[in-house]
Design an enzyme around this catalytic site. Structure first.
Site, PDB file in Angstrom:
ATOM      1  N   GLY A  96       1.075  -1.364  -0.126  1.00  0.00           N
ATOM      2  CA  GLY A  96       0.414   0.015   0.054  1.00  0.00           C
ATOM      3  C   GLY A  96       0.973   1.230   0.264  1.00  0.00           C
ATOM      4  O   GLY A  96       1.775   1.339  -0.224  1.00  0.00           O
ATOM      5  N   ARG A  99       4.652   5.823   1.513  1.00  0.00           N
ATOM      6  CA  ARG A  99       5.334   7.159   1.784  1.00  0.00           C
ATOM      7  C   ARG A  99       5.029   7.889   0.460  1.00  0.00           C
ATOM      8  O   ARG A  99       5.540   8.802   0.374  1.00  0.00           O
ATOM      9  CB  ARG A  99       6.556   7.005   1.768  1.00  0.00           C
ATOM     10  CG  ARG A  99       7.311   6.125   0.405  1.00  0.00           C
ATOM     11  CD  ARG A  99       8.583   6.286  -0.149  1.00  0.00           C
ATOM     12  NE  ARG A  99       9.294   5.109  -0.544  1.00  0.00           N
ATOM     13  CZ  ARG A  99      10.609   5.599  -1.332  1.00  0.00           C
ATOM     14  NH1 ARG A  99      11.344   6.781  -0.779  1.00  0.00           N
ATOM     15  NH2 ARG A  99      11.032   4.640  -1.956  1.00  0.00           N
ATOM     16  N   ASP A 261       3.163  -4.448  -8.345  1.00  0.00           N
ATOM     17  CA  ASP A 261       2.874  -3.259  -6.914  1.00  0.00           C
ATOM     18  C   ASP A 261       3.439  -2.034  -7.805  1.00  0.00           C
ATOM     19  O   ASP A 261       2.602  -0.961  -7.720  1.00  0.00           O
ATOM     20  CB  ASP A 261       3.458  -3.045  -5.934  1.00  0.00           C
ATOM     21  CG  ASP A 261       4.751  -3.625  -5.626  1.00  0.00           C
ATOM     22  OD1 ASP A 261       4.527  -4.345  -6.040  1.00  0.00           O
ATOM     23  OD2 ASP A 261       4.992  -2.609  -4.718  1.00  0.00           O
ATOM     24  N   ASN A 262       4.134  -2.427  -9.322  1.00  0.00           N
ATOM     25  CA  ASN A 262       4.872  -1.640  -9.640  1.00  0.00           C
ATOM     26  C   ASN A 262       4.538  -1.614 -11.427  1.00  0.00           C
ATOM     27  O   ASN A 262       4.889  -0.816 -12.385  1.00  0.00           O
ATOM     28  CB  ASN A 262       7.026  -1.162  -9.633  1.00  0.00           C
ATOM     29  CG  ASN A 262       7.237  -0.564  -8.302  1.00  0.00           C
ATOM     30  OD1 ASN A 262       6.514  -0.457  -7.332  1.00  0.00           O
ATOM     31  ND2 ASN A 262       8.151  -1.347  -8.201  1.00  0.00           N
TER      32      ASN A 262
HETATM   33  P1  AMP Z   1       8.624   1.239  -3.570  1.00  0.00           P
HETATM   34  O1  AMP Z   1      10.229  -0.151  -3.905  1.00  0.00           O
HETATM   35  O2  AMP Z   1       9.151   2.636  -3.779  1.00  0.00           O
HETATM   36  O3  AMP Z   1       7.610   0.733  -5.247  1.00  0.00           O
HETATM   37  O4  AMP Z   1       7.912   1.018  -1.950  1.00  0.00           O
HETATM   38  C1  AMP Z   1       7.715  -1.013  -2.121  1.00  0.00           C
HETATM   39  C2  AMP Z   1       6.414  -0.170  -1.338  1.00  0.00           C
HETATM   40  O5  AMP Z   1       7.052   0.191   0.174  1.00  0.00           O
HETATM   41  C3  AMP Z   1       5.596   0.274  -0.804  1.00  0.00           C
HETATM   42  O6  AMP Z   1       5.005  -0.167  -0.273  1.00  0.00           O
HETATM   43  C4  AMP Z   1       5.822   2.088  -0.163  1.00  0.00           C
HETATM   44  O7  AMP Z   1       4.991   2.597   0.018  1.00  0.00           O
HETATM   45  C5  AMP Z   1       7.032   0.964   0.832  1.00  0.00           C
HETATM   46  N1  AMP Z   1       8.332   2.377   1.045  1.00  0.00           N
HETATM   47  C6  AMP Z   1       9.023   2.801   0.511  1.00  0.00           C
HETATM   48  N2  AMP Z   1      10.031   3.196   1.337  1.00  0.00           N
HETATM   49  C7  AMP Z   1       9.132   3.142   2.188  1.00  0.00           C
HETATM   50  C8  AMP Z   1       9.335   4.735   3.542  1.00  0.00           C
HETATM   51  N3  AMP Z   1      10.692   5.125   3.588  1.00  0.00           N
HETATM   52  N4  AMP Z   1       8.748   4.907   4.093  1.00  0.00           N
HETATM   53  C9  AMP Z   1       7.169   4.474   4.351  1.00  0.00           C
HETATM   54  N5  AMP Z   1       7.629   2.949   3.373  1.00  0.00           N
HETATM   55  C10 AMP Z   1       7.933   2.805   2.189  1.00  0.00           C
HETATM   56 MG    MG Z   2       6.403   1.173  -5.753  1.00  0.00          MG
END
Ligand code: AMP
Ligand code: MG
Length: 479
Positions: A96, A99, A261-262
């Site tokens: 979900g 951030r 999710d991406n």
């Molecule tokens: P991402 O790798 O950016 O696609 O993120 C994967 C998941 O981790 C998603 O649910 C993001 O919202 C969560 N996420 C990544 N970095 C953070 C952060 N610094 N704080 C909170 N959630 C994060």
């Molecule tokens: Mg992502």
């Protein structure tokens, strides 16, 4: 505090926001607030995106960006989107927006609805112990990726603003403390494959159907009330995703984190983390240090996209007959091959070459690039720089664009010569121009990004960043 007057005068706040996703109801999101930040410094503004939204960049000031997309604590509430996803093959039900959130949706001059999505705007119920923040370097990297890809003709999210926010962040993969930022990007949709996967996890056929109707109405409206619209939607998503994969491969881009999710339900490329453009042509090149088995390597991307589309069949099968889904997925390989071949032939200077010559030349080119361990972009730049029409009548005059692999070079040269020999005089005249129009002279390789970051990090010098963006916006020798 924001004064009423500034809010009323801020073109970014006066846009005609359409609560399309919000109107689906709160089964799909949580209402969240933005974090307050100690500082706000605008580091990037996407003026091209402003124009697409019908705004004249001259009327949008720095203070407008900061008020709208940096100092948004106390406004809202905003929508943290709910989703799950397969991460490196494992199902993760704890995802979900952790951030970021959906800030709003606005229709562009092109008639399309755009999401404004934040990254680094604070914690949400999905932060899982994370700080909800984005590092400034992460923001700089995402801006560069989206600018580069857009101008290379890849269907991508765009960066609207990057605001440095004055906090100290701690990260395992950056020297820390490191600087913080909040990014706002426009995307055709932040609805992901994983948005549907979550609803299947909870066995909510009703919510899948409702979301599907929304996705089709907003992003595939040409199917209208057509009885076959669900099957047609999936088939088109397969085709669009195959085309996106072909675009990444031809420009030499490795997304690096192709978790479900991406993956966007509109097949737009988005969410740029540890991505990299390839330097040498190496199908096994892996961009994320944590991708230990090379799952999301450069060369695996088409296959991974297909696997992710197949995984999406599980939730969709709650409302779409499985035979329709299978028939839809079946077009992936031919669509991918057609788009990839067309893009690669353009890089080689050709339009359509026919069903035999074209694929044969692409294959010979890849064999040569791999055998010579050649720089991918340098190969095409050298070909563009040396091309001469006399090659059409003299195979021996075609020089090697890169050193090494003499046998593979000979095979490539034969194939290139055959392709040239098949052209009419008027087609031959277009080859040199095509070579310059499809092969970038500036490529966003890692050393270029690191150099830009070093100037920011060490001297707070942003000029190299802006200069690089300027070059990425005009990537070709011929505009
Ligand atoms: P991402 O790798 O950016 O696609 O993120 C994967 C998941 O981790 C998603 O649910 C993001 O919202 C969560 N996420 C990544 N970095 C953070 C952060 N610094 N704080 C909170 N959630 C994060
Ligand atoms: Mg992502």
């Amino acid at each position: 505090m924001d004064t009423d007057a500034s809010v009323h005068n801020n073109p970014l706040l006066q846009l005609d926001y359409e609560p399309a996703f919000a109107s689906l109801g709160d089964d799909y999101y949580d209402l969240v607030a933005a974090a307050p930040f100690p500082e706000h410094r605008l580091r990037f503004r996407g003026d091209g995106v402003l124009r697409l939204l019908g705004l004249d960049p001259a009327t949008v000031g720095e203070e407008h960006f900061i008020e709208a997309f940096g100092r948004f604590a106390g406004r809202g509430p905003f929508l943290a989107m709910r989703y799950h996803g397969y991460q490196f093959g494992e199902y993760n039900p704890y995802l979900g927006d952790g951030r970021g959130f959906l800030y709003g949706q606005v229709r562009g001059l092109d008639g399309e609805l755009y999401d404004f999505g934040t990254k680094g705007s604070g914690t949400t119920p999905y932060s899982r112990g994370g700080d909800g923040r984005l590092t400034l370097k992460g923001g700089v990297r995402e801006v560069l990726a989206s600018e580069a890809l857009h101008h290379l003709g890849v269907r991508t999210s765009r960066s609207l603003s990057l605001i440095e926010t004055g906090e100290a962040l701690w990260r395992g993969d950056e020297p820390s403390p490191t600087r913080s930022a909040v990014l706002v990007r426009t995307s055709r949709s932040h609805v992901r494959f994983g948005t549907f996967e979550r609803l299947h996890h909870f066995k909510r056929k009703d919510l899948i159907q409702k979301l599907l109707d929304y996705v089709i109405a907003v992003y595939y409206p040409h199917y209208g009330a057509e009885p076959e619209r669900y099957a047609l939607f999936y088939r088109e998503l397969v085709g669009r995703t195959a085309e996106l994969a072909a675009q990444w491969m031809a420009v030499g881009f490795t997304h690096a984190v192709l978790n479900t999710d991406n993956m966007s339900i509109t097949a737009e490329s988005f969410d740029y983390g540890p991505y990299a453009f390839i330097d040498r042509f190496d199908p096994g090149f892996t961009a994320a240090y944590f991708d230990h088995y090379g799952r999301y390597s450069y060369g695996n991307q088409p296959l991974v996209c297909r696997i992710n589309l197949e995984a999406l069949q599980l939730p969709l099968s709650m409302v779409i007959p499985i035979a329709d889904l299978e028939a839809g997925l079946a077009i992936f390989d031919t669509h991918y091959a057609a788009h990839y071949t067309a893009r690669m032939l353009a890089k080689l200077g050709f339009g359509a070459l026919g069903p035999v010559l074209g694929p044969e030349l692409v294959k010979a080119t890849l064999n040569y690039l791999e055998a010579a361990q050649a720089g991918y972009h340098g190969f095409f730049q050298a070909l563009a720089a040396s091309f001469d029409r006399s090659w059409q009548s003299d195979q021996g005059a075609i020089p090697a664009p890169v050193v090494g692999a003499p046998e593979a070079f000979e095979l490539w040269r034969e194939s290139y010569f055959r392709a040239l020999a098949s052209l009419s005089d008027s087609e031959l005249l277009r080859v040199g121009e095509r070579l310059n129009r499809h092969n970038p002279t500036t490529v966003l390789l890692r050393p270029a990004i690191e150099a830009v970051w070093a100037a920011i990090d060490q001297n707070d010098d942003w000029q190299p960043f802006y200069d690089l963006i300027g070059r990425l916006r005009k990537p070709y020798a011929i505009a």
